[in-house]
Design a protein around this motif. Structure first.
Motif, PDB file in Angstrom:
ATOM      1  N   LEU A  74       0.871  -1.177   0.000  1.00 46.64           N
ATOM      2  CA  LEU A  74       0.000   0.000   0.000  1.00 46.64           C
ATOM      3  C   LEU A  74       0.904   1.222   0.000  1.00 46.64           C
ATOM      4  CD1 LEU A  74      -2.443  -1.188   2.794  1.00 46.64           C
ATOM      5  CD2 LEU A  74      -2.995  -0.969   0.367  1.00 46.64           C
ATOM      6  N   HIS A 119       1.678  11.712   9.138  1.00 46.90           N
ATOM      7  CA  HIS A 119       1.917  10.498   9.928  1.00 46.90           C
ATOM      8  C   HIS A 119       2.345   9.324   9.054  1.00 46.90           C
ATOM      9  CE1 HIS A 119       0.636  12.224  13.775  1.00 46.90           C
ATOM     10  NE2 HIS A 119      -0.188  12.940  13.027  1.00 46.90           N
ATOM     11  N   GLY A 120       3.241   9.619   8.149  1.00 44.79           N
ATOM     12  CA  GLY A 120       3.827   8.555   7.336  1.00 44.79           C
ATOM     13  C   GLY A 120       2.968   8.061   6.199  1.00 44.79           C
ATOM     14  N   VAL A 121       1.835   8.706   5.994  1.00 45.90           N
ATOM     15  CA  VAL A 121       0.935   8.252   4.938  1.00 45.90           C
ATOM     16  C   VAL A 121       1.026   9.199   3.742  1.00 45.90           C
ATOM     17  CG1 VAL A 121      -1.447   7.766   4.327  1.00 45.90           C
ATOM     18  CG2 VAL A 121      -0.649   7.348   6.648  1.00 45.90           C
TER      19      VAL A 121
ATOM     20  N   ILE B   9      -9.012   1.774   5.613  1.00 46.66           N
ATOM     21  CA  ILE B   9      -7.559   1.694   5.470  1.00 46.66           C
ATOM     22  C   ILE B   9      -6.982   1.780   6.878  1.00 46.66           C
ATOM     23  CG2 ILE B   9      -5.482   2.803   4.552  1.00 46.66           C
ATOM     24  CD1 ILE B   9      -7.289   4.179   2.470  1.00 46.66           C
ATOM     25  N   ILE B  11      -4.026   2.540   9.412  1.00 47.09           N
ATOM     26  CA  ILE B  11      -2.819   3.375   9.446  1.00 47.09           C
ATOM     27  C   ILE B  11      -2.191   3.257  10.834  1.00 47.09           C
ATOM     28  CG2 ILE B  11      -1.948   5.757   9.313  1.00 47.09           C
ATOM     29  CD1 ILE B  11      -4.430   6.336   7.495  1.00 47.09           C
ATOM     30  N   GLU B  77       5.501   4.993  11.248  1.00 41.19           N
ATOM     31  CA  GLU B  77       4.100   5.250  10.925  1.00 41.19           C
ATOM     32  C   GLU B  77       3.855   4.983   9.437  1.00 41.19           C
ATOM     33  OE1 GLU B  77       2.622   8.616  13.990  1.00 41.19           O
ATOM     34  OE2 GLU B  77       3.918   9.365  12.398  1.00 41.19           O
ATOM     35  N   GLY B  78       2.606   4.624   9.109  1.00 41.09           N
ATOM     36  CA  GLY B  78       2.299   4.445   7.689  1.00 41.09           C
ATOM     37  C   GLY B  78       1.106   3.545   7.448  1.00 41.09           C
ATOM     38  N   MET B  79       0.807   3.334   6.191  1.00 45.21           N
ATOM     39  CA  MET B  79      -0.332   2.496   5.799  1.00 45.21           C
ATOM     40  C   MET B  79      -0.007   1.044   6.099  1.00 45.21           C
ATOM     41  SD  MET B  79      -1.503   4.263   2.223  1.00 45.21           S
ATOM     42  CE  MET B  79      -2.922   3.226   1.914  1.00 45.21           C
ATOM     43  N   LEU B  82      -5.327  -2.964   4.310  1.00 48.02           N
ATOM     44  CA  LEU B  82      -6.529  -2.644   3.536  1.00 48.02           C
ATOM     45  C   LEU B  82      -7.620  -3.620   3.966  1.00 48.02           C
ATOM     46  CD1 LEU B  82      -7.721  -0.959   1.190  1.00 48.02           C
ATOM     47  CD2 LEU B  82      -6.936  -2.747  -0.355  1.00 48.02           C
TER      48      LEU B  82
END
Lengths: 137, 129
Positions: A74, A119-121, B9, B11, B77-79, B82
């Motif tokens: 992702l 936030h890292g996204v 999603i 996170i 941090e991050g996705m 799903l």
């Protein structure tokens, strides 16, 4: 304050072989690949499926290099907004770095990436019907 | 098997309150007070923010163990995940297994597809209602 986001417009799944990843998701989840294209400029291979209001975008290199296994992840999402100018101005006023809105791959749409503070996204904003769509007479 | 929609999603964030503050004050997203909280069994606390018909789930690991903590330790941090909604979770799991995919047993209305069967994408199946 807000940016006027209406929905998640699309989610990007990047892969070293986007056609293979799109095929896997299509077959296993029953998704229909609606569109396949090469991104202008970069030549990236893109395939798109749609689930209600959200597009799944499978993105990868235009030329697939030899690999031991397909690796996907992702890699970001895009929020639809109704007024790109206001959204970008609000974010910049709050200290966020955003790219200058530019024409998107989607006809008539503009897109701007939010570069910091997420936030890292990795995510971006898109506004449809922001530009006149050229028609061939 | 047919997926209905993107449910959410996931996170991973370091600090849930800080992330919610960012997304609420700067982006205008209000958390759904009816969802989320502390999930001791998973070692996390989470909150859901609706954006249209789908949600953003913010997840903070509470310890050093578990997949969320592992993700945070490795990638920050991050996705993370799903989540897709299906009509019939048991049937969806059965269908995927019949195709050769590795899928965990349904638990609490969700099931996870092994990342070995998704080219590395963390995929959750969820049945609502």
């Amino acid at each position: 304050m807000g940016i006027g986001a209406t929905h998640i417009d699309h989610i990007v799944i990047s892969s070293n072989d986007s056609a293979a990843t799109a095929a896997l998701f299509s077959e296993n989840l029953g998704l229909e690949i609606k569109r396949t294209m090469s991104r202008p400029g970069t030549g990236a291979h893109l395939e798109f499926a749609k689930l209600k209001e959200v597009v799944l975008e499978f993105a990868g290199p235009g030329t697939v290099q030899p690999y031991d296994e397909v690796k996907a992840k992702l890699s970001g999402f895009v929020l639809a907004v109704t007024d790109m100018g206001s959204a970008v101005a609000a974010l910049r006023a709050a200290g966020f770095e955003t790219t200058e809105p530019r024409a998107a791959v989607q006809p008539g749409a503009v897109i701007s990436a939010v570069k910091t503070g997420t936030h890292g996204v990795p995510f971006a904003l898109i506004q449809y019907n922001a530009l006149p769509i050229e028609t061939k007479g | 098997m047919k997926v209905k929609r993107i449910d959410h999603i996931g996170i991973v964030v370091k600090d849930l309150a800080t992330a919610l503050g960012t997304f609420e004050h700067n982006f205008g997203f209000t958390p759904d007070s009816a969802k989320g909280g502390e999930v001791a069994a998973l070692g996390i606390k989470n909150a859901f923010v609706p954006v249209g018909a789908s949600d953003l789930e913010f997840i903070q690991p509470l310890g050093e163990e578990g997949p969320v903590a592992g993700f945070a330790k490795e990638r920050g941090e991050g996705m993370f995940m799903l989540s897709v909604e299906v009509d019939d979770l048991a049937a969806a799991v059965e269908s995927l297994r019949a195709r050769g995919a590795r899928v965990g047993n349904p638990n609490g209305g969700v099931a996870f597809v092994s990342m070995k069967s998704t080219h590395g994408v963390n995929l959750q199946l969820i049945q609502r209602g």
